[in-house]
Design a protein around this motif. Structure first.
Motif, short mmCIF file in Angstrom:
data_model
loop_
_atom_site.label_atom_id
_atom_site.label_comp_id
_atom_site.label_asym_id
_atom_site.label_seq_id
_atom_site.Cartn_x
_atom_site.Cartn_y
_atom_site.Cartn_z
N LYS A 138 0.82 -1.23 0.00
CA LYS A 138 0.00 0.00 0.00
C LYS A 138 0.85 1.27 0.00
CE LYS A 138 -3.86 0.06 0.21
NZ LYS A 138 -4.86 -0.14 1.25
N ASN A 139 2.12 1.17 0.39
CA ASN A 139 2.95 2.38 0.48
C ASN A 139 4.01 2.41 -0.62
OD1 ASN A 139 4.30 0.17 1.73
ND2 ASN A 139 5.74 1.59 2.69
N PHE A 140 3.69 1.84 -1.79
CA PHE A 140 4.64 1.86 -2.90
C PHE A 140 4.63 3.25 -3.52
CE2 PHE A 140 6.73 -1.29 -5.95
CZ PHE A 140 7.54 -0.32 -6.51
N ARG A 141 5.69 3.99 -3.28
CA ARG A 141 5.83 5.33 -3.85
C ARG A 141 7.29 5.59 -4.20
NH1 ARG A 141 4.55 6.14 1.61
NH2 ARG A 141 2.40 6.45 1.01
N VAL A 142 7.51 6.48 -5.16
CA VAL A 142 8.86 6.87 -5.54
C VAL A 142 8.95 8.39 -5.56
CG1 VAL A 142 9.31 4.77 -6.86
CG2 VAL A 142 8.29 6.75 -8.00
N THR A 143 10.14 8.89 -5.35
CA THR A 143 10.38 10.34 -5.34
C THR A 143 11.34 10.70 -6.46
OG1 THR A 143 10.04 10.45 -2.94
CG2 THR A 143 11.20 12.29 -3.97
N VAL A 144 10.98 11.72 -7.23
CA VAL A 144 11.83 12.20 -8.33
C VAL A 144 12.16 13.67 -8.06
CG1 VAL A 144 12.11 12.42 -10.82
CG2 VAL A 144 10.62 10.64 -9.89
N LEU A 145 13.46 13.97 -7.95
CA LEU A 145 13.91 15.31 -7.59
C LEU A 145 14.91 15.84 -8.62
CD1 LEU A 145 14.60 14.73 -3.77
CD2 LEU A 145 12.54 15.71 -4.81
N GLY A 146 15.18 17.13 -8.54
CA GLY A 146 16.20 17.73 -9.39
C GLY A 146 15.61 18.39 -10.62
N GLN A 147 16.31 18.25 -11.74
CA GLN A 147 15.96 18.96 -12.97
C GLN A 147 14.86 18.24 -13.76
OE1 GLN A 147 18.35 22.01 -12.00
NE2 GLN A 147 17.11 21.97 -13.81
N VAL A 148 13.68 18.15 -13.15
CA VAL A 148 12.50 17.63 -13.84
C VAL A 148 11.42 18.70 -13.76
CG1 VAL A 148 12.98 15.19 -13.48
CG2 VAL A 148 11.77 16.46 -11.71
N ARG A 149 10.41 18.55 -14.60
CA ARG A 149 9.38 19.60 -14.67
C ARG A 149 8.46 19.61 -13.45
NH1 ARG A 149 10.00 17.99 -20.11
NH2 ARG A 149 10.59 19.73 -21.46
N GLN A 150 8.22 18.44 -12.87
CA GLN A 150 7.32 18.37 -11.71
C GLN A 150 7.91 17.46 -10.63
OE1 GLN A 150 3.70 16.87 -13.49
NE2 GLN A 150 3.17 18.84 -14.38
N PRO A 151 8.93 17.95 -9.92
CA PRO A 151 9.53 17.11 -8.87
C PRO A 151 8.52 16.82 -7.76
CG PRO A 151 10.31 19.38 -8.72
CD PRO A 151 9.55 19.28 -9.99
N GLY A 152 8.62 15.62 -7.17
CA GLY A 152 7.69 15.28 -6.10
C GLY A 152 7.71 13.79 -5.82
N THR A 153 6.80 13.37 -4.94
CA THR A 153 6.65 11.96 -4.57
C THR A 153 5.37 11.42 -5.20
OG1 THR A 153 7.83 12.29 -2.48
CG2 THR A 153 6.40 10.36 -2.64
N TYR A 154 5.47 10.27 -5.84
CA TYR A 154 4.36 9.72 -6.61
C TYR A 154 4.00 8.32 -6.13
CZ TYR A 154 5.39 13.61 -9.69
OH TYR A 154 5.60 14.88 -10.18
N ASN A 155 2.71 8.09 -5.92
CA ASN A 155 2.22 6.76 -5.54
C ASN A 155 2.18 5.86 -6.77
OD1 ASN A 155 1.76 7.37 -2.78
ND2 ASN A 155 -0.14 8.41 -3.34
N VAL A 156 2.51 4.59 -6.56
CA VAL A 156 2.53 3.60 -7.65
C VAL A 156 1.39 2.61 -7.41
CG1 VAL A 156 3.87 1.81 -8.81
CG2 VAL A 156 5.01 3.85 -7.89
N ALA A 157 0.52 2.47 -8.39
CA ALA A 157 -0.66 1.62 -8.23
C ALA A 157 -0.30 0.14 -8.30
CB ALA A 157 -1.70 1.96 -9.29
N GLY A 158 0.62 -0.23 -9.17
CA GLY A 158 0.99 -1.63 -9.33
C GLY A 158 2.15 -2.02 -8.42
N GLU A 159 2.89 -3.04 -8.87
CA GLU A 159 4.03 -3.52 -8.10
C GLU A 159 5.35 -3.32 -8.82
OE1 GLU A 159 3.48 -7.54 -6.90
OE2 GLU A 159 2.02 -7.03 -5.36
N ARG A 160 5.31 -2.78 -10.03
CA ARG A 160 6.55 -2.52 -10.76
C ARG A 160 6.44 -1.18 -11.46
NH1 ARG A 160 9.44 -7.30 -13.97
NH2 ARG A 160 8.13 -6.55 -15.66
N ILE A 161 7.55 -0.43 -11.43
CA ILE A 161 7.62 0.81 -12.18
C ILE A 161 9.07 0.99 -12.63
CG2 ILE A 161 7.97 2.20 -10.09
CD1 ILE A 161 6.53 4.49 -11.55
#
Length: 255
Positions: A138-161
């Protein structure tokens, strides 16, 4: 005096043009998967499955032909329309406390391995004949930071990303992000690993961080032009300030 002002404006304009040209990146710095050939086929050999970590939150549901017999294993909370399935948190020792079965160690197991473990305990314990086990992180999330257009933490619905999908959630890298030195920070039970990959070549799809795990952090660092521009900007600000003071002093003296 007029000629001197014109010369100064020309110098400042030239400097801004130089900064603009410096900030422009070449094709080899920007394009992904540059060595991928047209119509090239590569068979997927990565059998990645995320492993359960300490503090993971799990949803576990047991079903069978005899649904009445599964009731003790499917505890709920709330009442009426607000009824929800009970969630389980993996503790510091790697266990969850499950109804009837008691303490079960899930740390380091994949979802398929955990399902088989539950099936074995339910069948060998004589609780159910042919149980079906559903487990979801239930807590599968990833964080993308730095030189991206929308940095932040994103929830993942499945089990692989994949790392490309995670970057896509963040709106892709902007023009100032380095594609050849992407950093993935992974935490597994207190031990952090730092892995760098190059998105401009196709070989990164074989990296152990091509598929992300829960709570991974992806960091896109700025390219060299951004660093140089930042340094030039600070010097330019100081220079313009000094120039303004000098110009004001000259005008005051002349008058």
């Amino acid at each position: 005096m007029i000629i001197s002002k014109i010369n100064n404006y020309i110098k400042i304009t030239t400097l801004f043009i130089m900064l603009f040209l410096i900030s422009c990146g070449s094709r080899k710095d920007i394009v992904y998967l540059q060595n991928a050939q047209q119509f090239e086929t590569e068979v997927e050999t990565n059998t990645f499955e995320p492993k359960f970590k300490i503090d993971d939150i799990l949803s576990i549901y047991i079903s069978s032909f005899d649904m009445a017999a599964t009731t003790p294993f499917n505890l709920t909370k709330g009442s009426g329309e607000d009824i929800q399935e009970l969630e389980y948190v993996i503790d510091k020792e790697g266990f969850i406390d499950f109804p009837v079965l008691g303490k079960i160690k899930l740390l380091g197991l994949s979802t398929s391995e955990a399902k088989e473990l539950f099936r074995t305990k339910l069948i060998e314990g004589g609780y159910l004949k042919d149980p079906i086990v559903n487990i979801r992180i239930k807590n599968f999330r990833v964080t993308v930071l730095g030189q991206v257009r929308q940095p932040g933490t994103y929830n993942v619905a499945g089990e692989r990303i994949t790392i490309l999908e995670a970057i896509g959630l963040a709106g892709d890298l902007d023009i100032k992000g380095r594609r050849d030195n992407v950093l993935v920070i992974r935490d597994f039970n207190g031990a952090k690993t730092y892995t760098r990959i190059n998105l401009t070549t196709k070989e990164f799809i074989h990296s152990p961080v091509y598929y992300l795990t829960q709570n991974d952090v992806v960091y896109i660092e700025p390219n060299n032009s951004v660093v140089k521009t930042s340094n030039l900007d600070s010097r330019l600000t100081i220079g313009l300030s000094l120039f303004s003071i000098m110009l004001t002093a000259i005008i005051a003296i002349t008058r």
